[in-house]
Design an enzyme around this catalytic site. Structure first.
Site, PDB file in Angstrom:
ATOM      1  CG  ASP A 110       5.390  74.040  15.279  1.00  0.00           C
ATOM      2  OD1 ASP A 110       5.789  74.217  14.113  1.00  0.00           O
ATOM      3  OD2 ASP A 110       4.203  73.806  15.574  1.00  0.00           O
ATOM      4  CE  LYS A 174       1.888  74.764  18.363  1.00  0.00           C
ATOM      5  NZ  LYS A 174       2.793  73.635  18.050  1.00  0.00           N
ATOM      6  CE  LYS A 211       0.320  74.071  15.092  1.00  0.00           C
ATOM      7  NZ  LYS A 211       1.530  73.247  14.844  1.00  0.00           N
TER       8      LYS A 211
END
Length: 271
Positions: A110, A174, A211
């Site tokens: 991430d 995300k 996400k």
């Protein structure tokens, strides 16, 4: 006799359904400054819940080997963060962090996009440089790009960040690090999910997932994001390969709805 609570069963059924969908999509996250071996063990234990395993744990890079050992054979993936949380490191440093994390056993990276540079793009090419370096270092590993949409705020900047992330090989878009005041919002999610939908078109180089992280703590929040994803990307699109919730506080709400009760207090970060 008339049922005094005619909707109670329907509400329970809906809650169970939402929780049943959401739990396998959860990236159980703990990124407090005071994490240690004990909190990592606790996180890994929670990841294999009475209702089944979550998708992944997301933790600091230094705890990857411990998590890998604790979660061997469970199917729970190991995610970690790089260029986190400020998004300000040089591309070569982010690539180094990525390579080290993968060597230690991470499955997913991430990475924070240099979001402070988005409003100056293309005069600043740092977002492209950092993500390209991360993608190269990540190889075939999953790369989730954290856009920090709460700081970008304006749709034009979120759209720009999405375009840069997709162009540089993001596997997931995300919303947030969980370290700023504004985390996930449905407005930002809509922009991101529309990009995910567009990536399904023939000729697209890579399918992109979504996400939602930062502030999602209850069934109502989970329901809203799942409904939006179903509406934009289609009712069969959501799966752990395409959709995640980045949260820890959400797990107890899901377990309670599934009949297992909440056995652990949410972490103080409430990521």
């Amino acid at each position: 006799m008339t049922d005094p609570h005619p909707d109670q069963g329907a509400m329970s059924d809906e809650s169970w359904t939402i929780a049943h969908r959401a739990l396998p999509l959860l990236d159980l996250t703990s990124l407090n400054e005071d994490e240690d071996e004990a909190t990592t063990d606790a996180l890994c234990a929670r990841a294999v819940s009475p209702a089944g395993p979550v998708a992944a744990v997301c933790l600091w890079p230094r705890f990857i080997p411990q998590a890998r050992e604790r979660l061997a054979g469970t199917g729970v993936r190991i995610a970690t963060v790089v260029n986190f949380p400020g998004g300000s490191l040089a591309p070569e440093k982010v690539a180094e962090q990525t390579a080290e994390a993968l060597a230690d056993g991470a499955d997913e990276i991430d990475v924070v996009i240099p979001y402070h540079s988005i409003m100056h793009y293309p005069h600043s090419t740092q977002p492209d440089e950092v993500l390209a370096a991360t993608r190269e270092a990540a190889g075939d590993a999953v790369m989730k790009v954290i856009l920090e949409t709460g700081c970008l705020a304006k749709p034009v900047f979120i759209e720009r960040a999405v375009e840069i992330a997709v162009r540089n090989g993001a596997d997931f878009l995300k919303t947030s690090t969980g370290k700023v005041q504004v985390g996930a919002t449905l407005g930002a999610a809509r922009i991101m999910l529309e990009a995910c939908r567009d990536s399904l078109k023939p000729g697209s180089p890579r399918r992109v997932g979504f996400k939602a992280s930062g502030g999602i703590r209850d069934l109502d929040g989970a329901r809203d994001y799942l409904a939006l994803a179903d509406h934009i990307c289609g009712p069969g699109w959501v799966s752990p390969a395409t959709f995640r919730f980045g949260a820890s506080g959400l797990l107890d709400a899901l377990l309670a709805a599934l009949g297992h009760g909440g056995t652990h207090p949410p972490p103080s970060s409430a990521y």
